[in-house]
Design a protein around this motif. Sequence first.
Motif, PDB file in Angstrom:
ATOM      1  N   LYS A   1       0.842  -1.193   0.000  1.00  0.00           N
ATOM      2  CA  LYS A   1       0.000   0.000   0.000  1.00  0.00           C
ATOM      3  C   LYS A   1       0.878   1.244   0.000  1.00  0.00           C
ATOM      4  CE  LYS A   1      -3.710   2.373   2.497  1.00  0.00           C
ATOM      5  NZ  LYS A   1      -4.596   2.359   3.678  1.00  0.00           N
ATOM      6  N   VAL A   2       0.571   2.188  -0.897  1.00  0.00           N
ATOM      7  CA  VAL A   2       1.358   3.402  -1.063  1.00  0.00           C
ATOM      8  C   VAL A   2       0.722   4.549  -0.290  1.00  0.00           C
ATOM      9  CG1 VAL A   2       2.272   5.080  -2.735  1.00  0.00           C
ATOM     10  CG2 VAL A   2       2.087   2.666  -3.365  1.00  0.00           C
TER      11      VAL A   2
ATOM     12  N   THR B   1       2.006 -16.592 -17.173  1.00  0.00           N
ATOM     13  CA  THR B   1       0.743 -15.862 -17.220  1.00  0.00           C
ATOM     14  C   THR B   1       0.996 -14.427 -17.673  1.00  0.00           C
ATOM     15  OG1 THR B   1      -1.265 -15.305 -15.962  1.00  0.00           O
ATOM     16  CG2 THR B   1       0.814 -15.028 -14.828  1.00  0.00           C
ATOM     17  N   VAL B   2      -0.064 -13.770 -18.110  1.00  0.00           N
ATOM     18  CA  VAL B   2      -0.038 -12.350 -18.454  1.00  0.00           C
ATOM     19  C   VAL B   2      -1.234 -11.717 -17.763  1.00  0.00           C
ATOM     20  CG1 VAL B   2      -0.094 -10.630 -20.302  1.00  0.00           C
ATOM     21  CG2 VAL B   2       1.019 -12.837 -20.709  1.00  0.00           C
ATOM     22  N   PHE B   3      -0.992 -10.663 -16.978  1.00  0.00           N
ATOM     23  CA  PHE B   3      -2.100 -10.065 -16.236  1.00  0.00           C
ATOM     24  C   PHE B   3      -2.151  -8.554 -16.429  1.00  0.00           C
ATOM     25  CE2 PHE B   3       1.511 -10.633 -13.380  1.00  0.00           C
ATOM     26  CZ  PHE B   3       1.624  -9.411 -12.715  1.00  0.00           C
ATOM     27  N   SER B   4      -3.357  -8.018 -16.447  1.00  0.00           N
ATOM     28  CA  SER B   4      -3.592  -6.596 -16.660  1.00  0.00           C
ATOM     29  C   SER B   4      -2.998  -5.779 -15.520  1.00  0.00           C
ATOM     30  CB  SER B   4      -5.088  -6.319 -16.761  1.00  0.00           C
ATOM     31  OG  SER B   4      -5.357  -4.920 -16.708  1.00  0.00           O
ATOM     32  N   THR B   5      -2.452  -4.603 -15.862  1.00  0.00           N
ATOM     33  CA  THR B   5      -1.942  -3.697 -14.825  1.00  0.00           C
ATOM     34  C   THR B   5      -3.016  -2.722 -14.346  1.00  0.00           C
ATOM     35  OG1 THR B   5      -1.132  -2.108 -16.469  1.00  0.00           O
ATOM     36  CG2 THR B   5       0.410  -3.817 -15.722  1.00  0.00           C
ATOM     37  N   ARG B   6      -4.231  -2.876 -14.833  1.00  0.00           N
ATOM     38  CA  ARG B   6      -5.367  -2.034 -14.414  1.00  0.00           C
ATOM     39  C   ARG B   6      -5.056  -0.549 -14.575  1.00  0.00           C
ATOM     40  NH1 ARG B   6      -6.126  -2.892  -8.922  1.00  0.00           N
ATOM     41  NH2 ARG B   6      -7.926  -1.511  -9.101  1.00  0.00           N
TER      42      ARG B   6
ATOM     43  N   GLN C   1       1.999   4.802 -16.559  1.00  0.00           N
ATOM     44  CA  GLN C   1       2.381   6.167 -16.921  1.00  0.00           C
ATOM     45  C   GLN C   1       1.200   7.037 -17.318  1.00  0.00           C
ATOM     46  OE1 GLN C   1       5.686   6.870 -19.891  1.00  0.00           O
ATOM     47  NE2 GLN C   1       4.005   7.825 -21.024  1.00  0.00           N
ATOM     48  N   ASP C   2       0.373   6.572 -18.236  1.00  0.00           N
ATOM     49  CA  ASP C   2      -0.642   7.454 -18.821  1.00  0.00           C
ATOM     50  C   ASP C   2      -1.923   7.550 -18.004  1.00  0.00           C
ATOM     51  OD1 ASP C   2       1.156   7.978 -20.805  1.00  0.00           O
ATOM     52  OD2 ASP C   2       0.275   6.616 -22.263  1.00  0.00           O
ATOM     53  N   SER C   3      -2.131   6.642 -17.059  1.00  0.00           N
ATOM     54  CA  SER C   3      -3.277   6.782 -16.151  1.00  0.00           C
ATOM     55  C   SER C   3      -2.836   7.253 -14.775  1.00  0.00           C
ATOM     56  CB  SER C   3      -4.044   5.458 -16.042  1.00  0.00           C
ATOM     57  OG  SER C   3      -3.188   4.397 -15.672  1.00  0.00           O
ATOM     58  N   GLY C   4      -1.528   7.445 -14.582  1.00  0.00           N
ATOM     59  CA  GLY C   4      -1.014   8.029 -13.352  1.00  0.00           C
ATOM     60  C   GLY C   4      -1.225   7.193 -12.107  1.00  0.00           C
ATOM     61  N   SER C   5      -1.234   5.867 -12.249  1.00  0.00           N
ATOM     62  CA  SER C   5      -1.547   5.028 -11.094  1.00  0.00           C
ATOM     63  C   SER C   5      -0.405   4.091 -10.725  1.00  0.00           C
ATOM     64  CB  SER C   5      -2.810   4.205 -11.362  1.00  0.00           C
ATOM     65  OG  SER C   5      -2.664   3.404 -12.516  1.00  0.00           O
ATOM     66  N   LEU C   6      -0.331   3.788  -9.425  1.00  0.00           N
ATOM     67  CA  LEU C   6       0.560   2.772  -8.881  1.00  0.00           C
ATOM     68  C   LEU C   6      -0.334   1.653  -8.384  1.00  0.00           C
ATOM     69  CD1 LEU C   6       2.864   5.139  -6.760  1.00  0.00           C
ATOM     70  CD2 LEU C   6       3.167   4.451  -9.147  1.00  0.00           C
ATOM     71  N   VAL C   7      -0.288   0.493  -9.042  1.00  0.00           N
ATOM     72  CA  VAL C   7      -1.213  -0.602  -8.733  1.00  0.00           C
ATOM     73  C   VAL C   7      -0.418  -1.809  -8.252  1.00  0.00           C
ATOM     74  CG1 VAL C   7      -3.070  -2.068  -9.581  1.00  0.00           C
ATOM     75  CG2 VAL C   7      -2.807   0.243 -10.482  1.00  0.00           C
ATOM     76  N   THR C   8      -0.794  -2.334  -7.085  1.00  0.00           N
ATOM     77  CA  THR C   8      -0.053  -3.427  -6.451  1.00  0.00           C
ATOM     78  C   THR C   8      -0.699  -4.778  -6.735  1.00  0.00           C
ATOM     79  OG1 THR C   8       0.642  -1.923  -4.687  1.00  0.00           O
ATOM     80  CG2 THR C   8       0.850  -4.277  -4.251  1.00  0.00           C
ATOM     81  N   PHE C   9       0.152  -5.773  -7.000  1.00  0.00           N
ATOM     82  CA  PHE C   9      -0.281  -7.136  -7.279  1.00  0.00           C
ATOM     83  C   PHE C   9       0.507  -8.111  -6.409  1.00  0.00           C
ATOM     84  CE2 PHE C   9      -1.003  -4.635 -11.067  1.00  0.00           C
ATOM     85  CZ  PHE C   9      -2.267  -5.027 -11.471  1.00  0.00           C
TER      86      PHE C   9
ATOM     87  N   PHE D   1      -2.948   3.449  -5.990  1.00  0.00           N
ATOM     88  CA  PHE D   1      -2.750   4.839  -5.592  1.00  0.00           C
ATOM     89  C   PHE D   1      -2.693   5.701  -6.840  1.00  0.00           C
ATOM     90  CE2 PHE D   1      -0.013   8.481  -4.601  1.00  0.00           C
ATOM     91  CZ  PHE D   1      -0.600   8.954  -3.431  1.00  0.00           C
ATOM     92  N   GLN D   2      -3.440   6.795  -6.848  1.00  0.00           N
ATOM     93  CA  GLN D   2      -3.426   7.737  -7.960  1.00  0.00           C
ATOM     94  C   GLN D   2      -2.400   8.839  -7.679  1.00  0.00           C
ATOM     95  OE1 GLN D   2      -4.912   7.767 -10.968  1.00  0.00           O
ATOM     96  NE2 GLN D   2      -5.779   5.748 -10.544  1.00  0.00           N
ATOM     97  N   THR D   3      -1.401   8.928  -8.519  1.00  0.00           N
ATOM     98  CA  THR D   3      -0.340   9.912  -8.307  1.00  0.00           C
ATOM     99  C   THR D   3      -0.718  11.304  -8.791  1.00  0.00           C
ATOM    100  OG1 THR D   3       0.711   9.522 -10.458  1.00  0.00           O
ATOM    101  CG2 THR D   3       1.407   8.116  -8.616  1.00  0.00           C
ATOM    102  N   GLY D   4      -1.530  11.354  -9.861  1.00  0.00           N
ATOM    103  CA  GLY D   4      -1.857  12.644 -10.479  1.00  0.00           C
ATOM    104  C   GLY D   4      -0.797  13.102 -11.461  1.00  0.00           C
ATOM    105  N   TYR D   5       0.123  12.195 -11.823  1.00  0.00           N
ATOM    106  CA  TYR D   5       1.157  12.530 -12.808  1.00  0.00           C
ATOM    107  C   TYR D   5       1.607  11.264 -13.519  1.00  0.00           C
ATOM    108  CZ  TYR D   5       4.231  10.928  -8.988  1.00  0.00           C
ATOM    109  OH  TYR D   5       4.825  10.206  -7.992  1.00  0.00           O
ATOM    110  N   ALA D   6       2.583  11.387 -14.432  1.00  0.00           N
ATOM    111  CA  ALA D   6       3.079  10.247 -15.206  1.00  0.00           C
ATOM    112  C   ALA D   6       4.285   9.619 -14.493  1.00  0.00           C
ATOM    113  CB  ALA D   6       3.486  10.706 -16.602  1.00  0.00           C
ATOM    114  N   PRO D   7       4.076   8.535 -13.726  1.00  0.00           N
ATOM    115  CA  PRO D   7       5.196   7.914 -13.015  1.00  0.00           C
ATOM    116  C   PRO D   7       6.096   7.131 -13.965  1.00  0.00           C
ATOM    117  CG  PRO D   7       3.218   6.614 -12.696  1.00  0.00           C
ATOM    118  CD  PRO D   7       2.809   7.833 -13.481  1.00  0.00           C
ATOM    119  N   VAL D   8       7.390   7.108 -13.639  1.00  0.00           N
ATOM    120  CA  VAL D   8       8.365   6.460 -14.524  1.00  0.00           C
ATOM    121  C   VAL D   8       9.075   5.296 -13.834  1.00  0.00           C
ATOM    122  CG1 VAL D   8      10.440   6.800 -15.926  1.00  0.00           C
ATOM    123  CG2 VAL D   8       8.743   8.628 -15.756  1.00  0.00           C
ATOM    124  N   CYS D   9       9.614   5.534 -12.631  1.00  0.00           N
ATOM    125  CA  CYS D   9      10.452   4.534 -11.973  1.00  0.00           C
ATOM    126  C   CYS D   9      10.256   4.621 -10.468  1.00  0.00           C
ATOM    127  CB  CYS D   9      11.919   4.796 -12.340  1.00  0.00           C
ATOM    128  SG  CYS D   9      13.134   3.761 -11.471  1.00  0.00           S
TER     129      CYS D   9
END
Length: 383
Positions: free
Chosen positions: A33-34, A326-331, A352-360, A371-379
């Motif tokens: 959790k972020v 397997t291949v799974f969606s990053t939502r 990057q383009d939806s600005g989200s950090l999604v945990t699996f 978590f919604q960052t509100g920006y384009a995350p890279v690394c």
Amino acid sequence: MLVAVSSYTEAMPHVPGTLGKGVYTYRLDEVGKVSPTEAAPFEMKNPSYLLKHPSLPMLYACGENDPDTADNCIQALKYDAETGALEAAHPPLVLPAGAACHMDSDGTFLVVACYLPSKGSTAGDVHLLEILEDGSLKLVDTFKTTGEPSDKAGDTARNGIQAGRQEASHPHMAYCYKLPDGRTGVLVPDLGCDVVYKLAIKKEEQKFEFLGLAKVEIGTGPRHCAVDQQGANVAYVIGELANTLDVLDLETMTSVQRVSTLPADVLSMNPSDYLSGNPFFCEKVGASACSGLKLAPNGKKLYGSNRGHDSLSLFDLKDGRVSLETVFSTRGQTPRDFYVDAEGRFVVALNQDSGSLVTFMPSGQEAGVDFQTGYAPVCMIAL
């Protein structure tokens, strides 16, 4: 756990989403959790890949910017482990060429790949930087790439999809590992030339030594790589433009296996059908495009990201060969990179383009936290 996340700060052809301000810090708990810290972001232009200093409370950020400008640099940052506050540790080290896009370290040196050649050149640059005692950096050597750009032949191999991407050398990663003789080896995938360079670091001379190169199929666009950790003398190389994974024999420097990163049913589909959830890739790119590649902590699994298809591919590794598990969606849209927890508890996709950090969970099951960052995350890296 304190983590740092970089963000693009200006619109570029491959960055249509909401922009950030620089490098941010967050807390990441045991289930992934972020939570944001109260620290302000460190503002710099287009920080892309990040790397922690081997021992000091510092990190380095690549300034992925235009060739031969002061913004194409490596910025050293100090961080406060309690508050997450970031500040400049030293003036930025400006680099020749452009788009410093990835770096790695053996603890003594920092190796940086620059995606864009210097103006008027088609050769790429890989820089060797000495890490000084105070964490500042000194440029000591540069490897000029020697591959021939695939150019029109690459366009033809992909039936015109992503045309013009291989007009010059484009080193996309510098990956450090230990050679059999104990020296530091460096692998450099070159997206523009369809090769992977093999270098060694001559520690006393502070120089690169060229050891050879491996050629992959024309039009592949090798982007990132990882070296096997189970005793097989192979490297895994993800191809951005062909959506493939090659297994390279590091002794013969040849590909011994090649598989797709996409599910079998997708390979027979019209790209517009599986890209429908990502308008940018559907309208501007015309195909999915691979990006990150990382080993699981136990070395038995391998993750790769698919932008456009917007998924992570999970591969099983055995005896130096791969099988797609397997291949799974990053939502979310456009997973430029992802973070693999060092204890193997979870994986975080950076969309990057939806600005989200999604945990699996490690096998791809949704962890129920994002978590919604509100920006384009890279690394994302742990500090």
